[in-house]
Design a protein around this motif. Structure first.
Motif, PDB file in Angstrom:
ATOM      1  N   VAL B  99      48.544  49.084  31.597  1.00 50.46           N
ATOM      2  CA  VAL B  99      48.664  48.785  33.019  1.00 50.46           C
ATOM      3  C   VAL B  99      47.585  47.753  33.376  1.00 50.46           C
ATOM      4  CG1 VAL B  99      48.595  49.711  35.363  1.00 50.46           C
ATOM      5  CG2 VAL B  99      49.524  51.095  33.496  1.00 50.46           C
ATOM      6  N   SER B 100      48.020  46.581  33.820  1.00 48.42           N
ATOM      7  CA  SER B 100      47.051  45.517  34.093  1.00 48.42           C
ATOM      8  C   SER B 100      46.309  45.794  35.398  1.00 48.42           C
ATOM      9  CB  SER B 100      47.748  44.162  34.171  1.00 48.42           C
ATOM     10  OG  SER B 100      48.516  44.089  35.356  1.00 48.42           O
ATOM     11  N   VAL B 101      45.115  45.249  35.477  1.00 47.32           N
ATOM     12  CA  VAL B 101      44.295  45.409  36.685  1.00 47.32           C
ATOM     13  C   VAL B 101      45.055  44.908  37.904  1.00 47.32           C
ATOM     14  CG1 VAL B 101      42.233  44.515  37.846  1.00 47.32           C
ATOM     15  CG2 VAL B 101      42.073  45.367  35.503  1.00 47.32           C
ATOM     16  N   ARG B 134      31.292  38.960  40.445  1.00 48.32           N
ATOM     17  CA  ARG B 134      31.110  38.241  39.169  1.00 48.32           C
ATOM     18  C   ARG B 134      32.028  38.801  38.094  1.00 48.32           C
ATOM     19  NH1 ARG B 134      25.329  37.675  40.264  1.00 48.32           N
ATOM     20  NH2 ARG B 134      25.440  36.856  42.372  1.00 48.32           N
ATOM     21  N   MET B 135      33.284  39.005  38.469  1.00 45.19           N
ATOM     22  CA  MET B 135      34.288  39.408  37.473  1.00 45.19           C
ATOM     23  C   MET B 135      35.145  38.197  37.187  1.00 45.19           C
ATOM     24  SD  MET B 135      35.529  43.097  38.935  1.00 45.19           S
ATOM     25  CE  MET B 135      36.525  43.567  37.512  1.00 45.19           C
ATOM     26  N   ASP B 136      35.271  37.853  35.909  1.00 42.50           N
ATOM     27  CA  ASP B 136      36.084  36.719  35.531  1.00 42.50           C
ATOM     28  C   ASP B 136      37.553  36.971  35.895  1.00 42.50           C
ATOM     29  OD1 ASP B 136      35.885  34.152  33.756  1.00 42.50           O
ATOM     30  OD2 ASP B 136      37.748  35.176  33.170  1.00 42.50           O
ATOM     31  N   LYS B 137      38.261  35.889  36.227  1.00 40.98           N
ATOM     32  CA  LYS B 137      39.681  36.028  36.585  1.00 40.98           C
ATOM     33  C   LYS B 137      40.514  36.681  35.488  1.00 40.98           C
ATOM     34  CE  LYS B 137      40.460  32.401  39.980  1.00 40.98           C
ATOM     35  NZ  LYS B 137      41.101  31.130  40.285  1.00 40.98           N
ATOM     36  N   SER B 138      40.052  36.522  34.250  1.00 45.62           N
ATOM     37  CA  SER B 138      40.826  37.071  33.133  1.00 45.62           C
ATOM     38  C   SER B 138      40.953  38.594  33.225  1.00 45.62           C
ATOM     39  CB  SER B 138      40.174  36.682  31.803  1.00 45.62           C
ATOM     40  OG  SER B 138      38.887  37.253  31.720  1.00 45.62           O
ATOM     41  N   PHE B 139      40.082  39.223  33.993  1.00 49.94           N
ATOM     42  CA  PHE B 139      40.171  40.678  34.147  1.00 49.94           C
ATOM     43  C   PHE B 139      41.473  41.109  34.799  1.00 49.94           C
ATOM     44  CE2 PHE B 139      35.694  40.701  33.187  1.00 49.94           C
ATOM     45  CZ  PHE B 139      35.539  41.910  32.537  1.00 49.94           C
ATOM     46  N   ARG B 140      42.056  40.219  35.590  1.00 46.56           N
ATOM     47  CA  ARG B 140      43.301  40.595  36.268  1.00 46.56           C
ATOM     48  C   ARG B 140      44.391  40.977  35.294  1.00 46.56           C
ATOM     49  NH1 ARG B 140      43.721  35.860  40.685  1.00 46.56           N
ATOM     50  NH2 ARG B 140      44.576  34.803  38.867  1.00 46.56           N
ATOM     51  N   GLU B 141      44.408  40.309  34.150  1.00 46.65           N
ATOM     52  CA  GLU B 141      45.479  40.554  33.183  1.00 46.65           C
ATOM     53  C   GLU B 141      45.096  41.593  32.134  1.00 46.65           C
ATOM     54  OE1 GLU B 141      48.227  39.660  34.193  1.00 46.65           O
ATOM     55  OE2 GLU B 141      47.196  38.493  35.740  1.00 46.65           O
ATOM     56  N   ARG B 142      43.873  42.070  32.206  1.00 52.27           N
ATOM     57  CA  ARG B 142      43.476  43.087  31.222  1.00 52.27           C
ATOM     58  C   ARG B 142      43.929  44.467  31.669  1.00 52.27           C
ATOM     59  NH1 ARG B 142      37.531  41.974  29.271  1.00 52.27           N
ATOM     60  NH2 ARG B 142      37.909  44.013  28.336  1.00 52.27           N
ATOM     61  N   GLU B 146      40.293  49.257  30.009  1.00 56.33           N
ATOM     62  CA  GLU B 146      40.399  49.294  28.552  1.00 56.33           C
ATOM     63  C   GLU B 146      39.477  48.243  27.944  1.00 56.33           C
ATOM     64  OE1 GLU B 146      44.330  50.396  26.106  1.00 56.33           O
ATOM     65  OE2 GLU B 146      44.144  48.261  26.485  1.00 56.33           O
ATOM     66  N   GLY B 147      38.549  48.698  27.136  1.00 53.71           N
ATOM     67  CA  GLY B 147      37.607  47.779  26.504  1.00 53.71           C
ATOM     68  C   GLY B 147      36.574  47.201  27.455  1.00 53.71           C
ATOM     69  N   GLY B 150      30.398  49.401  30.285  1.00 53.74           N
ATOM     70  CA  GLY B 150      30.045  50.325  31.360  1.00 53.74           C
ATOM     71  C   GLY B 150      29.902  49.604  32.697  1.00 53.74           C
ATOM     72  N   GLY B 151      29.212  48.473  32.678  1.00 55.16           N
ATOM     73  CA  GLY B 151      28.990  47.700  33.908  1.00 55.16           C
ATOM     74  C   GLY B 151      30.282  47.138  34.477  1.00 55.16           C
ATOM     75  N   GLU B 152      31.174  46.694  33.589  1.00 50.87           N
ATOM     76  CA  GLU B 152      32.454  46.140  34.056  1.00 50.87           C
ATOM     77  C   GLU B 152      33.312  47.226  34.708  1.00 50.87           C
ATOM     78  OE1 GLU B 152      32.603  42.593  30.674  1.00 50.87           O
ATOM     79  OE2 GLU B 152      33.667  44.481  30.321  1.00 50.87           O
ATOM     80  N   LYS B 153      33.244  48.416  34.151  1.00 52.83           N
ATOM     81  CA  LYS B 153      33.999  49.526  34.753  1.00 52.83           C
ATOM     82  C   LYS B 153      33.498  49.804  36.172  1.00 52.83           C
ATOM     83  CE  LYS B 153      35.355  51.971  30.572  1.00 52.83           C
ATOM     84  NZ  LYS B 153      35.107  53.068  29.649  1.00 52.83           N
ATOM     85  N   LYS B 154      32.191  49.780  36.357  1.00 56.44           N
ATOM     86  CA  LYS B 154      31.627  50.058  37.682  1.00 56.44           C
ATOM     87  C   LYS B 154      31.999  48.966  38.685  1.00 56.44           C
ATOM     88  CE  LYS B 154      29.838  53.922  36.360  1.00 56.44           C
ATOM     89  NZ  LYS B 154      28.455  54.348  36.315  1.00 56.44           N
ATOM     90  N   ARG B 155      31.963  47.725  38.213  1.00 55.63           N
ATOM     91  CA  ARG B 155      32.377  46.627  39.098  1.00 55.63           C
ATOM     92  C   ARG B 155      33.831  46.782  39.498  1.00 55.63           C
ATOM     93  NH1 ARG B 155      29.296  41.339  36.843  1.00 55.63           N
ATOM     94  NH2 ARG B 155      27.815  42.615  35.718  1.00 55.63           N
ATOM     95  N   ASN B 156      34.637  47.208  38.547  1.00 53.18           N
ATOM     96  CA  ASN B 156      36.056  47.397  38.818  1.00 53.18           C
ATOM     97  C   ASN B 156      36.260  48.490  39.873  1.00 53.18           C
ATOM     98  OD1 ASN B 156      38.828  46.883  38.381  1.00 53.18           O
ATOM     99  ND2 ASN B 156      38.965  48.613  36.962  1.00 53.18           N
ATOM    100  N   GLU B 157      35.405  49.498  39.859  1.00 53.63           N
ATOM    101  CA  GLU B 157      35.497  50.543  40.877  1.00 53.63           C
ATOM    102  C   GLU B 157      35.183  49.965  42.254  1.00 53.63           C
ATOM    103  OE1 GLU B 157      37.114  52.843  38.854  1.00 53.63           O
ATOM    104  OE2 GLU B 157      36.107  54.355  40.055  1.00 53.63           O
TER     105      GLU B 157
END
Ligand SMILES: Nc1ncnc2c1ncn2[C@@H]1O[C@H](COP(=O)(O)OP(=O)(O)O)[C@@H](O)[C@H]1O
Ligand SMILES: [Mg+2]
Lengths: 401, 254
Positions: B99-101, B134-142, B146-147, B150-157
């Motif tokens: 499931v993509s972001v 400061r999340m790269d646009k590529s995160f939208r398709e990830r 997944e992968g 820890g810091g990226e997960k928190k930003r995503n929250e």
């Protein structure tokens, strides 16, 4: 003395996916079969003993529904198909004594042999174009009387193309599909089973892949009572490769089986096998048996096979059995992974905590799980159609719960 | 003025050793735009409080109530609570394979608002929030988490917090595992959400660190499943200097 046999454990084991357990639900880890290459073959049903249902190749299947396809006379006459005229492809019927017949393999079980000896003609699809077009062959007219069929798909040297066999309607069918991929060709064969609920379909695929050629082989089984598609893919010349995918969704009472067999004969051959299945509803049963044989001359082989099943409700059964035989020490890689996991409650909670309803959350997760395979098909139109079909399957079996 | 009111909340979980009572009567009232810090030792029940408010099925409510503007939340399903305006930023965000972001965010936004967001404005908001975090646009398709580190997960929250615009958010140790730069980025995100929507915040933390960036109006000391003491920001400073020892005497958590 039997030939020396090595059954190697996974050369590399993937980390277990979140929420999945690395075990097989109902199947044992390794199968004590003889070396796969020594399995008996014959084009005549009478050369096989009568099927009891205890044989390894039949032990999971509901024999009461399909025994007749192994034992009784079948109607081998031609059933017309529908296919548009597409540049680079030809479709015709060839006699069953044509030299092409038998060039990709021979039956390993009684239903396959029964169909082989009965089919009067073979549907012959030839890919000669180098532009990479797509041909859809619609097979809808089999009806509910027991039948036999034979298909030969042949890709000329250096040709490219996608051949899609679409199955719907009623069926009570045993058949053989031969796939010949000549040197340098890149062929995709997709077989889609969206039969009526009562349909019975036993299909043996035999493929031979030549020098530097690639076969992308995709099985999609959604509809039918008993659907079994067993592809045997022989990588017979240097540099041959295959990407074999499978996608299946079994709902209540459905039996879906697939036994991919990858036979690394020549050196520097490569295979990737990835099958994913979802099960929902009482009595939904799926079987995956993945055999990989790396023969004595297959130095430099690179192979990996995996099967993952997602269990969506109680009362289902998923058998998942990887089997790897290595007869040469000199390989690049050989690994396997198999897992059967329940729906992950933590994923569900996470999605719901963002306002998404339980039903929709389940759909998102299942769609996501199966999307990995759908995205590999290589036909945008079919990919889109199957995404919708899987969604419909999910809604239907959710409603039946 | 929106109010989230927690009264005499008692919660247990089933363990192999039997039923374990974790929350033993929690009382807390959070007003719109207020930030309440909850500090307490490991195992005191802070995450349990967060999960119980969100409705995690593992946590059984034995008594008490959680109301949002007078409406009982505890009888609602998890998704109903979210649609009512509650949000939980998890201590350990869950991976959702396949499931993509972007699909996830759009589905959630549609569920919360009851209608799909207008495409153009949505993409603009998404881009702006991602850039600010400061999340790269590529995160939208990830695939969701997944992968992710820890810091990226928190930003995503926090990205979800900004886009879904809840009335009240529980942030469960959003600061733990973040380096100083990431801590600042995440804190700014929380402060933006607060400034934009009047978000009320229940900020669960183990450390004082994040309170330098997200200023609490109230600090509650959480020990052995209940609030042991409350005060203003000065209480956090005192806890940092003295630790939790004086609260632990006589309690069965140690
Ligand atoms: N799902 C669970 N199963 C068993 N025990 C749990 C579960 N969740 C929490 N606990 C126990 O409850 C207590 C409080 O845990 P938690 O709420 O995670 O504390 P905190 O977040 O303050 O560290 C701990 O002793 C923990 O082991
Ligand atoms: Mg915690």
């Amino acid at each position: 003395m039997a030939a020396p046999e090595t059954t190697a454990p996974a050369a590399r084991v993937e980390p277990v996916q979140h929420g999945f357990q690395a075990h097989s639900d109902g199947g044992s880890a390794f199968v004590p079969v003889q070396t796969r290459s020594e399995r008996f073959t014959s084009t005549s049903a009478d050369d096989f003993a009568a099927v009891t249902g205890l044989e390894f190749e039949w032990k999971f299947a509901p024999m009461a529904k399909i025994a007749h396809l192994t034992a009784e006379p079948l109607d081998g006459s031609v059933v017309e198909v529908a296919a548009d005229a597409v540049d680079g492809f030809s479709v015709d019927w060839i006699a069953h004594d044509d030299a092409l017949i038998g060039s990709a393999g021979a039956p390993e079980d009684r239903a396959s042999a029964n169909a082989w000896s009965t089919a009067e003609k073979a549907l012959h699809v030839r890919v000669s174009g180098e532009e990479g077009g797509e041909l859809i062959v619609r097979r809808t007219g089999f009806g509910s009387a027991p039948r036999a069929a034979h298909v030969v798909i042949e890709a000329a040297p250096n040709s490219r193309g996608v051949v899609i066999l679409e199955h719907s309607g009623a069926a009570n069918l045993a058949e053989n599909v031969e796939i010949i991929v000549r040197e340098g060709a890149q062929l995709t064969v997709v077989t889609v089973q969206e039969w009526d609920d009562e349909a019975l379909h036993l299909s043996s695929h035999f493929a031979t892949v030549g020098r530097d050629a690639n076969l992308r082989h995709v099985i999609v089984s959604l509809g039918g009572s008993v659907v079994r598609v067993n592809p045997a893919i022989h990588l017979v010349e240097q540099g041959a490769s295959t990407d074999a995918f499978g996608l299946y969704f079994a709902d209540a009472g459905q039996f879906l089986e697939q036994r991919p067999y990858i036979d690394h004969v020549a050196a520097n051959t490569r295979s990737r096998v990835n099958y994913k299945g979802a099960l929902q509803g009482k009595g939904a049963h799926t079987v995956w048996v993945g055999d990989v044989l790396i023969g004595p001359h297959a130095d430099g082989t690179d192979s990996y096979e995996q099967n993952r099943n997602l269990v969506l409700s109680e009362g289902t059964r998923a058998d998942s059995i990887p089997n790897l035989e290595i007869e040469t020490g000199n390989i690049v890689g050989a690994g396997h992974a198999s897992s059967t996991g329940r729906f992950d409650d933590e994923q569900l909670f996470y999605l719901q905590s963002r306002g998404i309803s339980e039903e929709e959350a389940r759909r998102l997760v299942v769609r996501g799980f199966l999307a990995e395979i759908i995205q590999q098909i290589g036909s945008p139109a079919l990919e889109e159609r199957l995404a919708v079909a899987v969604e419909a399957e999910l809604i239907r079996s959710q409603a039946a719960e | 003025m929106s109010v989230l009111k927690i009264e005499d909340l008692q919660v247990s979980v089933e363990t192999e050793q039997g039923t374990k009572h974790i929350l033993r009567g929690v009382d807390l009232t959070i007003g719109e735009g207020e930030t309440h810090a909850i500090m307490g030792p490991n195992g005191s029940g802070k995450s349990t409080l967060a999960y119980a408010i969100a409705g995690h099925p593992k946590y059984h409510v034995e008594g008490g109530s959680v109301t949002l503007d007078g409406e009982e939340m505890l009888t609602k399903t998890v998704d109903e609570r979210a649609r009512a305006g509650l949000f939980l930023a998890m201590q350990y965000p869950v991976e959702v394979p396949g499931v993509s972001v972007s699909n996830f965010l759009r589905t959630a936004k549609t569920a919360i608002d009851g209608e799909a967001p207008a495409i153009r404005g949505w993409i603009k908001d998404l881009d702006a929030s991602m850039q600010a975090l400061r999340m790269d646009k590529s995160f939208r398709e990830r695939n969701v988490n997944e992968g992710f580190s820890g810091g990226e997960k928190k930003r995503n929250e926090i990205l979800q917090l900004e886009l879904l615009k809840p009335k009240f958010a529980v942030l469960d140790e959003t600061d733990s595992g973040l380096d100083v730069d990431a801590l600042k980025v995440v804190s700014e995100g929380v402060n933006r959400a607060k400034a934009n929507t009047g978000l009320g915040i229940l900020l669960i933390t183990h450390y004082n660190r994040i309170l330098r960036y997200v200023h609490p109006d109230f600090v509650h000391v959480f020990v052995a499943g209940r609030v042991a003491e409350q005060g203003g920001p000065e209480l956090a400073v005192r806890l940092e200097n003295e630790g939790y020892d004086r609260f632990l005497e006589g309690s069965n958590v140690g």
